[in-house]
Design a protein around this motif. Structure first.
Motif, PDB file in Angstrom:
ATOM      1  N   MET A   1       0.843  -1.190   0.000  1.00 43.12           N
ATOM      2  CA  MET A   1       0.000   0.000   0.000  1.00 43.12           C
ATOM      3  C   MET A   1       0.886   1.250   0.000  1.00 43.12           C
ATOM      4  SD  MET A   1      -2.869   1.220   2.811  1.00 43.12           S
ATOM      5  CE  MET A   1      -3.826  -0.286   2.596  1.00 43.12           C
ATOM      6  N   PRO A   2       0.595   2.246  -0.842  1.00 46.61           N
ATOM      7  CA  PRO A   2       1.420   3.468  -0.859  1.00 46.61           C
ATOM      8  C   PRO A   2       1.481   4.120   0.520  1.00 46.61           C
ATOM      9  CG  PRO A   2      -0.081   3.423  -2.726  1.00 46.61           C
ATOM     10  CD  PRO A   2      -0.477   2.293  -1.842  1.00 46.61           C
ATOM     11  N   LEU A   3       2.629   4.741   0.775  1.00 48.39           N
ATOM     12  CA  LEU A   3       2.837   5.349   2.091  1.00 48.39           C
ATOM     13  C   LEU A   3       1.750   6.362   2.422  1.00 48.39           C
ATOM     14  CD1 LEU A   3       4.664   5.743   4.590  1.00 48.39           C
ATOM     15  CD2 LEU A   3       5.891   7.500   3.278  1.00 48.39           C
TER      16      LEU A   3
ATOM     17  N   GLN B   1       2.076  -0.621  11.133  1.00 50.74           N
ATOM     18  CA  GLN B   1       2.035  -0.670   9.673  1.00 50.74           C
ATOM     19  C   GLN B   1       2.701   0.558   9.063  1.00 50.74           C
ATOM     20  OE1 GLN B   1      -1.940  -1.413   8.088  1.00 50.74           O
ATOM     21  NE2 GLN B   1      -2.482  -2.603   9.912  1.00 50.74           N
ATOM     22  N   LEU B   2       2.467   1.706   9.669  1.00 44.93           N
ATOM     23  CA  LEU B   2       3.078   2.936   9.168  1.00 44.93           C
ATOM     24  C   LEU B   2       4.585   2.905   9.336  1.00 44.93           C
ATOM     25  CD1 LEU B   2       2.826   5.753   8.018  1.00 44.93           C
ATOM     26  CD2 LEU B   2       2.191   6.585  10.292  1.00 44.93           C
TER      27      LEU B   2
ATOM     28  N   SER C   1       7.381   2.878   6.265  1.00 43.76           N
ATOM     29  CA  SER C   1       8.380   3.948   6.193  1.00 43.76           C
ATOM     30  C   SER C   1       9.775   3.423   5.907  1.00 43.76           C
ATOM     31  CB  SER C   1       8.400   4.722   7.515  1.00 43.76           C
ATOM     32  OG  SER C   1       7.138   5.274   7.820  1.00 43.76           O
ATOM     33  N   ARG C   2      10.012   2.156   6.190  1.00 43.26           N
ATOM     34  CA  ARG C   2      11.371   1.620   6.064  1.00 43.26           C
ATOM     35  C   ARG C   2      11.783   1.381   4.627  1.00 43.26           C
ATOM     36  NH1 ARG C   2       9.466  -1.719  10.602  1.00 43.26           N
ATOM     37  NH2 ARG C   2      10.343  -0.859  12.529  1.00 43.26           N
TER      38      ARG C   2
ATOM     39  N   GLU D   1       9.207  10.231  -1.158  1.00 45.36           N
ATOM     40  CA  GLU D   1       7.887   9.742  -0.746  1.00 45.36           C
ATOM     41  C   GLU D   1       7.557  10.188   0.674  1.00 45.36           C
ATOM     42  OE1 GLU D   1       6.942   5.519  -2.501  1.00 45.36           O
ATOM     43  OE2 GLU D   1       9.106   5.661  -2.177  1.00 45.36           O
ATOM     44  N   MET D   2       8.553  10.164   1.557  1.00 42.54           N
ATOM     45  CA  MET D   2       8.321  10.644   2.918  1.00 42.54           C
ATOM     46  C   MET D   2       8.008  12.137   2.909  1.00 42.54           C
ATOM     47  SD  MET D   2      11.041   8.495   5.270  1.00 42.54           S
ATOM     48  CE  MET D   2      12.496   8.784   4.270  1.00 42.54           C
ATOM     49  N   SER D   3       8.714  12.891   2.085  1.00 38.89           N
ATOM     50  CA  SER D   3       8.465  14.331   1.993  1.00 38.89           C
ATOM     51  C   SER D   3       7.038  14.611   1.523  1.00 38.89           C
ATOM     52  CB  SER D   3       9.466  14.984   1.030  1.00 38.89           C
ATOM     53  OG  SER D   3      10.791  14.846   1.494  1.00 38.89           O
TER      54      SER D   3
END
Length: 343
Positions: A1-3, A27-28, A32-33, A39-41
């Protein structure tokens, strides 16, 4: 699943105080790993909304996650203002808890916010004083370490966020008060006071010459001391003495510290325009200004002073740039304002 989908589900659950948050948080963290900093930004603005709106006990986990993302390369700008503002709110609520505890607990020390957890007993102690605000204050008390950890990472990695902080003095005072309950809050208030793009006037009392330097990201005056030595000793028209080795100067800028660590020798005393010592344990923001400019005066060392190489805040790169040299005639109007050293 997309972040971003996982973030959306977790933030909604945190804001609604839904029990599903307990399952969504792992799950989050797992999602994130395996994602890129980009993507995090992209997901960080929504995470910041959760930090701002969720109750402290749940928002604190989101804050920790934001700090981890920023440390791993996410752009801190989208979360920065919201996180700083929320830390101030949580700090105020935690201080209210501490004050209520002191009034109601009959001398019993407050619960350790890092080792203990909220309980009915803790709530019952402060509820008569805080009334309807007791739950939020209690949750803020135990969540403050999480927010502080995230805030320290943010402020080390985000000079633009540091420079844009509003109500800085108010936020610093709140953090200073909270530091008596949580030692890491002292680091946070120091980071709130970091100077970026600040011009200093550096004067050599013996030679009557001086330099304008611009600093940023300097966490204490040990660091300022060494960076001034690296910039001014041995340069044309500069100061005599043994310049710190380039690899030592790099440790005070942005490089990792070699094992040991190496020991640095201080080449001089630094005093302010009033003749008071500029203590290495202090920060550049402590240096008083004259006519709007902070002044550093270089005097001969009064004793041998050594300290280990390295930055107080290892994640925060520093800068010190010499903008120009001033000859004695240029400084004639300054010296009447400069007092002799008081010791």
């Amino acid at each position: 699943m997309p972040l971003q989908h996982v973030v959306e589900d977790a933030v909604r659950a945190a804001i609604a105080e839904d029990r599903s948050f307990g399952d969504l948080l792992p799950q989050l963290m797992d999602a994130s790993r395996s994602v890129s900093p980009a993507e995090m930004s992209a997901a960080l603005p929504r995470l910041a909304e959760g930090i701002a709106e969720a109750p402290p006990n749940l928002g604190g986990w989101l804050a920790v996650l934001s700090g981890a993302w920023i440390e791993n390369g996410a752009d801190p700008a989208p979360a920065g203002p919201a996180l700083v503002h929320r830390i101030t709110e949580v700090t105020a609520a935690a201080l209210a808890f501490g004050d209520a505890w002191e009034r109601a607990a009959d001398g019993k020390p407050p619960p350790d916010m890092q080792e203990e957890q909220p309980s009915q007993e803790v709530f019952g102690t402060v509820a008569p004083v805080l009334g309807d605000g007791a739950v939020t204050a209690m949750m803020a008390w135990f969540a403050l370490p999480q927010y502080t950890m995230a805030g320290c990472t943010l402020l080390q990695k985000a000079p633009d966020v540091r420079a844009a902080i509003d109500d800085r003095d108010f936020r610093v005072r709140a953090a200073e008060q909270a530091a008596r309950h949580l030692a890491q809050m002292d680091h946070y208030q120091t980071l709130l006071r970091v100077l970026d793009g600040e011009r200093l006037l550096v004067l050599d009392r013996a030679g009557r010459t001086g330099w304008t330097v611009t600093i940023g990201g300097i966490g204490d005056n040990f660091q300022l001391h060494v960076l001034l030595g690296g910039a001014l000793i041995g340069r044309p028209g500069g100061l005599p003495g043994d310049r710190p080795a380039p690899e030592i100067v790099a440790c005070f800028l942005d490089a990792d510290v070699p094992p040991g660590p190496p020991i640095v020798s201080s080449p001089w005393n630094l005093v302010d325009a009033h003749g008071e010592w500029i203590w290495n344990e202090g920060v550049p923001a402590d240096i008083p200004a004259v006519n709007g400019t902070r002044v550093v005066v270089i005097d001969p060392p009064s004793y041998d002073r050594t300290f280990p190489a390295g930055r107080r805040f290892p994640l925060m790169p520093a800068t010190l740039r010499v903008e120009g040299m001033h000859l004695p005639d240029d400084l004639a109007g300054w010296w009447p304002h400069i007092k002799a050293a008081t010791r």
